[in-house]
Design a protein around this motif. Sequence first.
Motif, PDB file in Angstrom:
ATOM      1  N   ALA A 188       0.833  -1.205   0.000  1.00  0.00           N
ATOM      2  CA  ALA A 188       0.000   0.000   0.000  1.00  0.00           C
ATOM      3  C   ALA A 188       0.869   1.258   0.000  1.00  0.00           C
ATOM      4  O   ALA A 188       0.582   2.237   0.697  1.00  0.00           O
ATOM      5  CB  ALA A 188      -0.960   0.002   1.177  1.00  0.00           C
ATOM      6  N   SER A 189       1.925   1.215  -0.791  1.00  0.00           N
ATOM      7  CA  SER A 189       2.865   2.334  -0.855  1.00  0.00           C
ATOM      8  C   SER A 189       3.390   2.481  -2.282  1.00  0.00           C
ATOM      9  O   SER A 189       3.365   1.526  -3.071  1.00  0.00           O
ATOM     10  CB  SER A 189       4.053   2.116   0.090  1.00  0.00           C
ATOM     11  N   ASN A 247       4.172   8.935  -0.415  1.00  0.00           N
ATOM     12  CA  ASN A 247       3.775   8.095   0.710  1.00  0.00           C
ATOM     13  C   ASN A 247       3.393   8.931   1.925  1.00  0.00           C
ATOM     14  O   ASN A 247       2.531   8.535   2.712  1.00  0.00           O
ATOM     15  CB  ASN A 247       4.898   7.114   1.051  1.00  0.00           C
ATOM     16  N   LEU A 250      -0.150   9.717   1.328  1.00  0.00           N
ATOM     17  CA  LEU A 250      -1.039   8.596   1.657  1.00  0.00           C
ATOM     18  C   LEU A 250      -1.240   8.473   3.161  1.00  0.00           C
ATOM     19  O   LEU A 250      -2.319   8.100   3.627  1.00  0.00           O
ATOM     20  CB  LEU A 250      -0.464   7.287   1.102  1.00  0.00           C
ATOM     21  N   ASP A 251      -0.194   8.777   3.937  1.00  0.00           N
ATOM     22  CA  ASP A 251      -0.305   8.705   5.398  1.00  0.00           C
ATOM     23  C   ASP A 251      -1.343   9.693   5.926  1.00  0.00           C
ATOM     24  O   ASP A 251      -2.016   9.421   6.921  1.00  0.00           O
ATOM     25  CB  ASP A 251       1.050   9.013   6.045  1.00  0.00           C
ATOM     26  N   ASP A 266      -8.652   5.663   2.402  1.00  0.00           N
ATOM     27  CA  ASP A 266      -7.795   4.481   2.284  1.00  0.00           C
ATOM     28  C   ASP A 266      -6.612   4.773   1.352  1.00  0.00           C
ATOM     29  O   ASP A 266      -6.750   5.487   0.343  1.00  0.00           O
ATOM     30  CB  ASP A 266      -8.619   3.317   1.735  1.00  0.00           C
ATOM     31  N   ARG A 267      -5.460   4.221   1.686  1.00  0.00           N
ATOM     32  CA  ARG A 267      -4.249   4.495   0.913  1.00  0.00           C
ATOM     33  C   ARG A 267      -4.405   4.086  -0.552  1.00  0.00           C
ATOM     34  O   ARG A 267      -3.996   4.818  -1.461  1.00  0.00           O
ATOM     35  CB  ARG A 267      -3.048   3.764   1.541  1.00  0.00           C
ATOM     36  N   ALA A 271      -4.290   6.556  -3.715  1.00  0.00           N
ATOM     37  CA  ALA A 271      -3.329   6.302  -4.798  1.00  0.00           C
ATOM     38  C   ALA A 271      -4.025   6.223  -6.150  1.00  0.00           C
ATOM     39  O   ALA A 271      -3.463   6.632  -7.175  1.00  0.00           O
ATOM     40  CB  ALA A 271      -2.556   5.021  -4.517  1.00  0.00           C
TER      41      ALA A 271
END
Length: 491
Positions: A188-189, A247, A250-251, A266-267, A271
């Motif tokens: 998830a990155s 990233n 996303l955090d 949600d990541r 994305a």
Amino acid sequence: MTDLVTRPDADTAPVEASDSQSTAPLDGGGETPPLAWAPAEPAPRKRRLGLWIGIPAAIAAVALVASSLVLIAPGTTVAGVPVGGMTPGAAADALQQRLAETTVVLAGADGEPEVTGAELGASLDAKALADRAFGEHPMWNVTSWFSDPNSASVSIDAVAATAALSAAAPELFTEPTDATIAFDAATASFVATPAVPGTGVDVESVRLALQKALADGQTRVEIDATPVEVPALHTTATADESIAKLNGMLDAAGFYVGAERTVPVDRAVAASWLSVEPIDDGTFEITADAAAIQPVVDELAPLVNRGAEDGKVITDSSGDVLREIAPGISGRELGDTSSVASDFAAQLADGNAAFALPVTEVAPVITTLARRIDVNLSEQRAYLYENNQVVQSWYISSGAEGFSSSTGNFRIRAKLESQNMGNRDLTKAPYYFTPDVPWVMYYNGDEALHGAYWHNNFGNVMSHGCINMPVDAAAYVFEWAPMGTEVSVHY
């Protein structure tokens, strides 16, 4: 034959007479014929040869002076190119032409190929150099003639140069592989595929060689064609910088109300909104799709809206808060979201994934309970007032004769759930001992409201000055009355 006649002066000269004129002896005898004078000769013209020679010379001198005002001094060189006797414009053209024609030989490459300055995209500020040469070394200033050469800084178009060099010596070149960025669902990155360097001719060494050749007055120069490592345009380090940024987004991705991330995103969903593309300057450009964000925006209202939670506080009669029963929590209503998706997309492109939602605050209702305790010694009764209304009352036992309870207005200053009162040594004042007195509330020195488990004679004086209450009544008041509650004792 014709006859000659003369003028009667020393300067006479023979002239021819016409047939119509007759002659006669000059000593008389007959009529004397009239004299016929020859016409006067025109005066000789003055010779002006010097004037006609002098005018062109003067014009030439003026032209020479004029030209000296616009030409560069003889013997002047700029970057190895002779520019003496030229105008600055012609000198600039000569400089650029010399650079364009200068040839670089790739020594050691197959066939030792050649490329010209023009093919390499070489350039220099020819106009500035020519103007400077004229400014420092004009022709009219003879002290500036035959000046030392001036150096020039050569620039080169890296893209054009690489293309020309690789076309000339393809065996020296391998294409580098750029780093790439992609989202990895397993972690998830965002992750990077590292760059792989290529090989080629060092463009900077070519530029320096051209610059030196120009300064040395050479039109041909050799360089070592040993290939060197050529980094990728999009390096691993640059990709890693972008990944750290992505990233981090996303955090933090979500819709915020103040510092609260009210609706996290949600990541993988965040994305999916993003596109990461390499651009020509070697960096990566982040863009976001507003259309992909819109479905989430459409579902925000029930996740954001909430009603206010009313609060409740206990105060004294002046309104000063003594205790907060419930703090009261503001409600909120989501505002206009028509531009949220597009605004969030623009914000994501700038690297900010925390979107502040437009909300309207709904203030809570705070209920105020003004509480006080009233002890009527005449009635031997205690009353609890809330907003000036009696909410509870009990019979009490105040101080007996000799131990009368003090009257006045006080406040509860200390509270103990249990305490021993008196003195274990009954031979010493106060000559009593009562262990574990419950729900003690001091309001005036050692006088307190408290529970009395040792008697049931409430409504009558009994104590050593305290206000005795039934145990359950004292427990109720202990909880009901916070520190600072007003206590009025009177008859």
